[in-house]
Motif scaffolding. Sequence first.
Motif, short mmCIF file in Angstrom:
data_model
loop_
_atom_site.label_atom_id
_atom_site.label_comp_id
_atom_site.label_asym_id
_atom_site.label_seq_id
_atom_site.Cartn_x
_atom_site.Cartn_y
_atom_site.Cartn_z
N ALA A 39 0.85 -1.18 0.00
CA ALA A 39 0.00 0.00 0.00
C ALA A 39 0.89 1.23 0.00
CB ALA A 39 -0.93 0.01 1.21
N VAL A 40 0.34 2.33 -0.47
CA VAL A 40 1.08 3.58 -0.63
C VAL A 40 0.51 4.62 0.32
CG1 VAL A 40 1.78 5.38 -2.26
CG2 VAL A 40 1.43 3.04 -3.07
N GLN A 41 1.39 5.42 0.91
CA GLN A 41 0.95 6.57 1.69
C GLN A 41 1.50 7.85 1.08
OE1 GLN A 41 2.33 5.27 5.56
NE2 GLN A 41 0.26 5.26 6.37
N ILE A 42 0.75 8.93 1.27
CA ILE A 42 1.22 10.26 0.91
C ILE A 42 1.43 11.04 2.21
CG2 ILE A 42 0.79 12.35 -0.41
CD1 ILE A 42 0.98 9.83 -2.14
N VAL A 43 2.67 11.45 2.45
CA VAL A 43 3.00 12.25 3.63
C VAL A 43 3.29 13.67 3.17
CG1 VAL A 43 4.72 12.63 5.44
CG2 VAL A 43 3.85 10.33 5.02
N THR A 44 2.65 14.63 3.82
CA THR A 44 2.80 16.04 3.44
C THR A 44 3.19 16.86 4.66
OG1 THR A 44 1.06 15.77 1.78
CG2 THR A 44 1.67 18.02 2.36
N LEU A 45 4.25 17.66 4.52
CA LEU A 45 4.66 18.57 5.58
C LEU A 45 3.86 19.87 5.47
CD1 LEU A 45 8.55 18.11 5.56
CD2 LEU A 45 6.85 17.00 7.04
N ILE A 46 3.39 20.36 6.61
CA ILE A 46 2.60 21.59 6.66
C ILE A 46 3.42 22.65 7.39
CG2 ILE A 46 0.40 22.60 7.35
CD1 ILE A 46 0.07 20.17 5.53
N PRO A 47 3.82 23.76 6.72
CA PRO A 47 4.59 24.80 7.41
C PRO A 47 3.88 25.26 8.68
CG PRO A 47 4.56 25.21 5.05
CD PRO A 47 3.60 24.07 5.30
N ARG A 48 4.67 25.58 9.70
CA ARG A 48 4.12 25.87 11.02
C ARG A 48 3.09 27.00 10.99
NH1 ARG A 48 3.24 22.70 14.42
NH2 ARG A 48 5.33 21.85 14.13
N ASP A 49 3.30 28.03 10.17
CA ASP A 49 2.34 29.13 10.15
C ASP A 49 1.00 28.73 9.53
OD1 ASP A 49 3.16 28.87 7.54
OD2 ASP A 49 3.69 30.97 7.24
N GLN A 50 0.97 27.59 8.85
CA GLN A 50 -0.29 27.10 8.28
C GLN A 50 -0.91 25.99 9.13
OE1 GLN A 50 0.24 25.90 4.16
NE2 GLN A 50 1.77 27.52 3.82
N ALA A 51 -0.16 25.52 10.13
CA ALA A 51 -0.61 24.36 10.91
C ALA A 51 -1.64 24.73 11.97
CB ALA A 51 0.59 23.69 11.57
N LYS A 52 -1.59 25.97 12.47
CA LYS A 52 -2.52 26.36 13.51
C LYS A 52 -3.94 26.37 12.96
CE LYS A 52 -3.33 29.81 17.10
NZ LYS A 52 -2.89 31.11 17.69
N GLY A 53 -4.81 25.62 13.60
CA GLY A 53 -6.19 25.54 13.16
C GLY A 53 -6.39 24.72 11.90
N PHE A 54 -5.32 23.99 11.48
CA PHE A 54 -5.43 23.19 10.25
C PHE A 54 -6.45 22.07 10.43
CE2 PHE A 54 -4.08 19.61 7.56
CZ PHE A 54 -4.02 20.23 6.32
N ASN A 55 -7.31 21.93 9.45
CA ASN A 55 -8.35 20.89 9.50
C ASN A 55 -8.03 19.84 8.44
OD1 ASN A 55 -10.69 19.51 10.16
ND2 ASN A 55 -11.97 20.73 8.81
N PRO A 56 -7.46 18.70 8.83
CA PRO A 56 -7.05 17.71 7.83
C PRO A 56 -8.24 17.12 7.10
CG PRO A 56 -6.90 16.78 10.04
CD PRO A 56 -7.19 18.24 10.21
N PRO A 57 -8.08 16.78 5.84
CA PRO A 57 -9.17 16.13 5.09
C PRO A 57 -9.54 14.79 5.72
CG PRO A 57 -7.40 16.88 3.63
CD PRO A 57 -6.88 16.98 5.02
N PRO A 58 -10.73 14.29 5.45
CA PRO A 58 -11.13 12.98 5.99
C PRO A 58 -10.13 11.90 5.58
CG PRO A 58 -13.01 14.10 5.01
CD PRO A 58 -11.80 14.92 4.66
N GLY A 59 -9.84 11.01 6.53
CA GLY A 59 -8.92 9.90 6.26
C GLY A 59 -7.46 10.26 6.40
N HIS A 60 -7.15 11.50 6.79
CA HIS A 60 -5.77 11.94 6.94
C HIS A 60 -5.40 11.99 8.43
CE1 HIS A 60 -6.26 13.02 2.78
NE2 HIS A 60 -5.02 13.46 2.70
N ASP A 61 -4.29 11.35 8.76
CA ASP A 61 -3.72 11.45 10.09
C ASP A 61 -2.95 12.77 10.19
OD1 ASP A 61 -2.50 10.88 12.57
OD2 ASP A 61 -0.79 9.93 11.59
N PHE A 62 -3.21 13.54 11.25
CA PHE A 62 -2.57 14.85 11.42
C PHE A 62 -1.65 14.80 12.63
CE2 PHE A 62 -2.68 19.19 13.34
CZ PHE A 62 -1.93 19.83 12.36
N GLY A 63 -0.37 15.16 12.43
CA GLY A 63 0.58 15.22 13.53
C GLY A 63 1.14 16.62 13.68
N ARG A 64 1.07 17.15 14.89
CA ARG A 64 1.49 18.55 15.09
C ARG A 64 3.01 18.72 15.01
NH1 ARG A 64 -2.32 18.69 19.77
NH2 ARG A 64 -0.48 18.68 21.08
N GLN A 65 3.77 17.70 15.41
CA GLN A 65 5.23 17.77 15.41
C GLN A 65 5.72 19.06 16.07
OE1 GLN A 65 6.76 14.84 11.97
NE2 GLN A 65 6.71 16.95 11.32
#
Length: 673
Positions: free
Chosen positions: A454-480
């Motif tokens: 199986a394949v996964q897509i991992v995407t990094l979210i810049p910190r200034d965009q991470a606050k209040g970020f609402n991940p799409p359905p089925g996406h695991d969100f990690g604050r790091q």
Amino acid sequence: MRSLVRLLAVLLLCAEPALAWEYWGGDREGTRFSPLNQITPDNVGTLVRAWDFRTGDLDARAPELMKRTKFEATPLFVEDSLIFCTPFNEVIALDPGTGAQKWRYDPKISTAQRPANRYVCRGVAYWVDDRAAEGAACRSRIFTGTNDVRLIALDARTGKPCADFGNGGEIRIDAGMKLEWPGEFQITSAPVTGRGVVVVGSAIADNRRVDAPLGAVRAYDARTGEKRWSFDPLVHDGISAGHSNVWAPMSVDEARGLVFLPTTSPSPDFWGGQRPGNNEHANSVVALRIESGALAWAFQTVHHDVWDYDLPAQPTLARIDTGAGMRDVVIQPTKQGFVFVLDRDTGKPVWPVEERAVPQSGAEGEKLSPTQPFPTHVPPLLTQRIRATDAAGMPGFERPACETLFGQSSNDGLYTPPSTRGTVIYPMTGGGVNWGSAAFDPVNQILYANVSHAVQIVTLIPRDQAKGFNPPPGHDFGRQEGTPFAMTRAVAKSPLGSLCNQPPWGETVAVDLKAGKILWHSTVGTSEDLAPLGIALRTGTPLVNGVAITAGGLVFTGAMDAYLRAFDARSGRELWLGRLPVPGVANPMTYLWKGEQYVAIGAGGHSEAGTSIGDSVVAFRLPRAGEGASLWSRIIDRPGGRFTVKAVAAGLVVVVLVALLWRWRRRRRMRSA
């Protein structure tokens, strides 16, 4: 002559306690091999269900709570009982012949803790105190770790806590720092024992923060619970990272006094700019002196991991024919599908391991390793590259969407680093091989393992965009937290929900280690219990669980459809299916009771995989006189059997309705005439 040698090997194995399946991995070495041979390729097709035990969780727990469970336990066969743990850490002993409950212990864990890795308990450990008198209370003990981080000792015959261990039979483990929430830190895999010591690891929430709890492995006196030592796998000099822990099953070499740890990636997983260097001893097989915790050796399988390619599988201890003589080794399969074979005394590779250049297009501030280790003798157990042209699905609809998903993401092959545009991670972070581990046949010198495609897509979210970020359905969100990037992770799926890569999506693989040759791949699982209407397509299913193998020449495994399967160990041909109440996403085991061989598996489903959820342990055996599967059960217990019966029934109803309508219209015409 060769046949004689194999016969002698089997006889020697039968003389050892391995006959009893006293350890999570079958034996202390974790080979998952049983010398039992009553069930064979010739008669396995006649197996019948012996019993089905339900823990009661499905009736007693709220549905929303059950949706956070993973039933991954493998029973032990000890003290004339089958003993296992539930996802809520209840320990239950069953009669091996009937499945009747003999005793039950409930540690009463909190169900408000929201464990990061869901409610799960993969197994318990068994230990006998050879200093205690025969028949003494707690001479034989069951050790279990809990989701609320306790280590508990129980009398293996009665299930009562061992009063002389810790505080009334338990030790509460201190994480060493304030947790973000109670479930950030838990125990999910079975403890291990050796030389009077019990050792336990931990599971820690991934991708939450740099300053995560330390991943220390802890050891206690098996009699008193007195702390013996702790070992932090991660060398912290000059780096900013919280943990590299050991959540996966461990192994013990009692004679050498060694415990083998499969360690994880450092925290957080997908950006490591603040932890420069290789991050020893993360992503490593680590051998410790079990009595002192002193480091004997370590071998790293991934340098500076930013892909969550930790070691999920139990190190398998075996004696193998290398082509230059017999040698004691540690066999370590990985999520990437590699198989590392290491000398048990030194940790050095038995066959050459090459450092090869890997992609270097890391995110801003990342400091990647320029090379990664690649085994050269044993081939990877699965492909390690996916291209846009490999996309699956219906042409004109699903496939173009998957091609676009692959094409718009960074995809330079294995070890392509995470990026803000999205990166293809293949094999995915769930494997390759996962906690189900590998199995080794010491007679025929063959390694068996389940793998997922199986394949996964991992995407990094810049910190200034991470606050209040609402991940799409089925996406695991990690604050790091503590890094410049948060992250999302999702399995690559088509608009209709099927995997974006071509099937099979799960296989069992057999490997000749000496020859360095894949002997066979066999697809495991169908879409029956995952797809709408119960349509059974032979796609295979992702496989986090493992196999059990026998001297009878069989490989048993569960899958994410509701069947226990048996394969011919020589050819990989599927020989038998046993219907389960829900999918058995656990490792099967086998045992001999009153002259009859049984095969058992935990069947409780897997919430992360989206299967149906249950609470059963099911056992099968050969039929007795007058027993046998009916023709009806043989029809409906095949993949798609229920769907076929329903489809035929629906077709008959349609035919009857059409006939009645035709008859009614004919009568009307006759009356009109």
